[in-house]
Scaffold this motif. Structure first.
Motif, PDB file in Angstrom:
ATOM      1  N   MET A   1       0.849  -1.032   0.029  1.00 29.10           N
ATOM      2  CA  MET A   1       0.107   0.075   0.036  1.00 29.10           C
ATOM      3  C   MET A   1       0.775   1.238  -0.271  1.00 29.10           C
ATOM      4  O   MET A   1       2.085   1.247   0.575  1.00 29.10           O
ATOM      5  CB  MET A   1      -0.926   0.020   1.191  1.00 29.10           C
ATOM      6  CG  MET A   1      -2.080  -0.994   1.294  1.00 29.10           C
ATOM      7  SD  MET A   1      -3.090  -0.840   2.360  1.00 29.10           S
ATOM      8  CE  MET A   1      -2.258  -1.889   3.686  1.00 29.10           C
ATOM      9  N   MET A  74     -11.958  -0.883   4.707  1.00 32.73           N
ATOM     10  CA  MET A  74     -11.976  -0.879   3.327  1.00 32.73           C
ATOM     11  C   MET A  74     -13.032   0.518   3.099  1.00 32.73           C
ATOM     12  O   MET A  74     -14.167   0.713   3.921  1.00 32.73           O
ATOM     13  CB  MET A  74     -12.603  -1.843   2.840  1.00 32.73           C
ATOM     14  CG  MET A  74     -12.766  -2.051   1.094  1.00 32.73           C
ATOM     15  SD  MET A  74     -11.192  -2.061   0.273  1.00 32.73           S
ATOM     16  CE  MET A  74     -10.461  -3.692   0.941  1.00 32.73           C
ATOM     17  N   SER A  76     -13.760   4.220   0.193  1.00 37.16           N
ATOM     18  CA  SER A  76     -13.443   5.070  -1.240  1.00 37.16           C
ATOM     19  C   SER A  76     -13.572   6.420  -0.996  1.00 37.16           C
ATOM     20  O   SER A  76     -14.416   6.930  -0.201  1.00 37.16           O
ATOM     21  CB  SER A  76     -14.178   4.210  -2.238  1.00 37.16           C
ATOM     22  OG  SER A  76     -15.587   4.460  -1.886  1.00 37.16           O
ATOM     23  N   ILE A  95      -9.876   3.465  -4.412  1.00 36.59           N
ATOM     24  CA  ILE A  95     -10.261   2.480  -3.308  1.00 36.59           C
ATOM     25  C   ILE A  95      -9.226   2.272  -2.462  1.00 36.59           C
ATOM     26  O   ILE A  95      -8.008   2.312  -2.747  1.00 36.59           O
ATOM     27  CB  ILE A  95     -10.318   0.946  -4.168  1.00 36.59           C
ATOM     28  CG1 ILE A  95     -11.544   1.191  -5.272  1.00 36.59           C
ATOM     29  CG2 ILE A  95     -10.697   0.051  -3.062  1.00 36.59           C
ATOM     30  CD1 ILE A  95     -12.794   1.435  -4.878  1.00 36.59           C
ATOM     31  N   HIS A  96      -9.531   2.411  -1.232  1.00 38.12           N
ATOM     32  CA  HIS A  96      -8.490   2.413  -0.118  1.00 38.12           C
ATOM     33  C   HIS A  96      -8.953   1.658   1.246  1.00 38.12           C
ATOM     34  O   HIS A  96      -9.921   1.441   1.172  1.00 38.12           O
ATOM     35  CB  HIS A  96      -8.011   3.866   0.069  1.00 38.12           C
ATOM     36  CG  HIS A  96      -9.195   4.617   0.729  1.00 38.12           C
ATOM     37  ND1 HIS A  96      -9.780   5.589  -0.007  1.00 38.12           N
ATOM     38  CD2 HIS A  96      -9.598   4.995   2.027  1.00 38.12           C
ATOM     39  CE1 HIS A  96     -10.864   6.112   0.514  1.00 38.12           C
ATOM     40  NE2 HIS A  96     -10.579   5.822   1.841  1.00 38.12           N
ATOM     41  N   THR A  97      -7.721   1.517   1.906  1.00 42.00           N
ATOM     42  CA  THR A  97      -7.966   0.959   3.379  1.00 42.00           C
ATOM     43  C   THR A  97      -7.322   1.944   4.264  1.00 42.00           C
ATOM     44  O   THR A  97      -6.406   2.206   4.220  1.00 42.00           O
ATOM     45  CB  THR A  97      -7.559  -0.559   3.539  1.00 42.00           C
ATOM     46  OG1 THR A  97      -7.924  -0.941   4.620  1.00 42.00           O
ATOM     47  CG2 THR A  97      -6.280  -0.635   3.255  1.00 42.00           C
ATOM     48  N   LEU A 112      -5.273   1.427  -2.309  1.00 41.25           N
ATOM     49  CA  LEU A 112      -5.036  -0.015  -2.690  1.00 41.25           C
ATOM     50  C   LEU A 112      -4.995  -0.299  -4.232  1.00 41.25           C
ATOM     51  O   LEU A 112      -5.559  -1.338  -5.070  1.00 41.25           O
ATOM     52  CB  LEU A 112      -6.332  -0.690  -2.278  1.00 41.25           C
ATOM     53  CG  LEU A 112      -6.363  -1.116  -0.672  1.00 41.25           C
ATOM     54  CD1 LEU A 112      -7.474  -1.499  -0.095  1.00 41.25           C
ATOM     55  CD2 LEU A 112      -5.116  -2.067  -0.434  1.00 41.25           C
ATOM     56  N   LEU A 138      -2.263  -3.332  -8.893  1.00 43.53           N
ATOM     57  CA  LEU A 138      -2.395  -4.155  -7.688  1.00 43.53           C
ATOM     58  C   LEU A 138      -1.770  -5.402  -7.691  1.00 43.53           C
ATOM     59  O   LEU A 138      -1.374  -6.023  -6.765  1.00 43.53           O
ATOM     60  CB  LEU A 138      -4.187  -4.454  -7.392  1.00 43.53           C
ATOM     61  CG  LEU A 138      -4.465  -5.265  -6.566  1.00 43.53           C
ATOM     62  CD1 LEU A 138      -4.068  -4.797  -4.971  1.00 43.53           C
ATOM     63  CD2 LEU A 138      -6.122  -5.547  -6.524  1.00 43.53           C
ATOM     64  N   THR A 154     -10.596  -8.534  -1.473  1.00 43.92           N
ATOM     65  CA  THR A 154     -11.507  -7.760  -1.094  1.00 43.92           C
ATOM     66  C   THR A 154     -11.468  -6.295  -1.602  1.00 43.92           C
ATOM     67  O   THR A 154     -12.549  -5.728  -1.898  1.00 43.92           O
ATOM     68  CB  THR A 154     -10.976  -7.416   0.533  1.00 43.92           C
ATOM     69  OG1 THR A 154     -11.062  -8.675   1.264  1.00 43.92           O
ATOM     70  CG2 THR A 154     -11.943  -6.539   1.312  1.00 43.92           C
ATOM     71  N   THR A 155     -10.383  -5.979  -1.975  1.00 43.07           N
ATOM     72  CA  THR A 155     -10.208  -4.768  -2.879  1.00 43.07           C
ATOM     73  C   THR A 155     -11.063  -4.925  -4.181  1.00 43.07           C
ATOM     74  O   THR A 155     -11.777  -3.840  -4.385  1.00 43.07           O
ATOM     75  CB  THR A 155      -8.772  -4.427  -3.501  1.00 43.07           C
ATOM     76  OG1 THR A 155      -8.092  -4.350  -2.109  1.00 43.07           O
ATOM     77  CG2 THR A 155      -8.650  -3.075  -4.125  1.00 43.07           C
ATOM     78  N   TRP A 156     -10.826  -5.897  -5.165  1.00 45.00           N
ATOM     79  CA  TRP A 156     -11.875  -6.236  -6.251  1.00 45.00           C
ATOM     80  C   TRP A 156     -13.184  -6.128  -5.825  1.00 45.00           C
ATOM     81  O   TRP A 156     -14.135  -5.489  -6.481  1.00 45.00           O
ATOM     82  CB  TRP A 156     -11.441  -7.469  -6.894  1.00 45.00           C
ATOM     83  CG  TRP A 156     -10.217  -7.594  -7.879  1.00 45.00           C
ATOM     84  CD1 TRP A 156      -9.062  -7.622  -7.542  1.00 45.00           C
ATOM     85  CD2 TRP A 156     -10.269  -6.774  -9.037  1.00 45.00           C
ATOM     86  NE1 TRP A 156      -8.135  -7.339  -8.888  1.00 45.00           N
ATOM     87  CE2 TRP A 156      -9.065  -6.820  -9.841  1.00 45.00           C
ATOM     88  CE3 TRP A 156     -11.434  -6.178  -9.776  1.00 45.00           C
ATOM     89  CZ2 TRP A 156      -8.798  -6.340 -10.939  1.00 45.00           C
ATOM     90  CZ3 TRP A 156     -11.145  -5.912 -11.069  1.00 45.00           C
ATOM     91  CH2 TRP A 156      -9.648  -5.754 -11.484  1.00 45.00           C
ATOM     92  N   GLN A 158     -14.615  -4.628  -3.401  1.00 40.43           N
ATOM     93  CA  GLN A 158     -15.119  -3.366  -3.165  1.00 40.43           C
ATOM     94  C   GLN A 158     -15.486  -2.415  -4.378  1.00 40.43           C
ATOM     95  O   GLN A 158     -15.967  -1.584  -4.624  1.00 40.43           O
ATOM     96  CB  GLN A 158     -13.966  -2.586  -2.088  1.00 40.43           C
ATOM     97  CG  GLN A 158     -14.268  -1.066  -1.897  1.00 40.43           C
ATOM     98  CD  GLN A 158     -15.424  -0.780  -1.113  1.00 40.43           C
ATOM     99  OE1 GLN A 158     -15.952  -1.684  -0.521  1.00 40.43           O
ATOM    100  NE2 GLN A 158     -15.863   0.354  -0.848  1.00 40.43           N
TER     101      GLN A 158
END
Length: 186
Positions: A1, A74, A76, A95-97, A112, A138, A154-156, A158
């Motif tokens: 990240m 998670m 955005s 998209i972020h965490t 992310l 990614l 999880t990113t996908w 989201q």
């Protein structure tokens, strides 16, 4: 990240600008207007046909950056890019965490890599087309051990959820920015 701070003031292609920020419940709104641009910015359309200009003299980039989740959650953030007449030309979702606001008042997030871009319907706030971009970034982050395979999945998920909400007109930051632009809390 990678931690990103949203601040367009140092952008070399823009020689005259204003940037303001407004705190509203749940969000920081950053409003950047490019008064003088020495090199316009064109990007591919989400539908894959042609290009769209997202930066030129008089264009605004207005971002709804959530402030409530903190690190490791998670989420955005949405930036709407407006032409010189104030019409949306592109919606851009990071998209972020993890997210927050630094001591300087600028919002940050732990990126992310995946982003969702959306093309608005002609002159409006509805969404005509979307595209998830930067999948290779990614994948490289997973290969380098910067992101776990589980977090990548999880990113996908989201990004796909955001894409569906954009098409359905239910993506909350879109409504936040539209209300802000109609009545900028002044």
């Amino acid at each position: 990240m990678k931690r990103k701070i949203f601040d367009l003031r140092p952008w070399a292609r823009v020689t005259a600008h204003t940037q303001t920020q407004t705190a509203i419940p749940g969000y920081i709104i950053l409003d950047f207007t490019a008064h003088t641009v020495i090199r316009p910015l064109d990007v591919p359309r989400p539908a894959g046909e042609g290009i769209v200009r997202v930066l030129d003299n008089g264009f605004r980039w207005v971002r709804a950056h959530p402030t409530g989740t903190g690190e490791g959650v998670m989420s955005s953030a949405l930036t709407v890019q407006l032409d010189e007449r104030g019409r949306p030309v592109q919606f851009y979702v990071d998209i972020h965490t993890g997210e927050g606001v630094g001591e300087d008042g600028l919002p940050w997030h732990d990126d992310l890599y995946l982003d969702v871009i959306a093309e608005p319907q002609a002159g409006g706030w509805g969404v005509a087309h979307t595209n998830i971009i930067d999948a290779e970034e990614l994948e490289e982050a997973v290969a380098a051990g910067l992101v776990t395979p589980e977090l990548a999945q999880t990113t996908w998920a989201q990004a796909r959820a955001v894409e569906a909400e954009l098409h359905a007109g239910t993506y909350a930051p879109l409504g936040v920015l539209r209300r802000y632009l109609e009545d900028p809390y002044t």
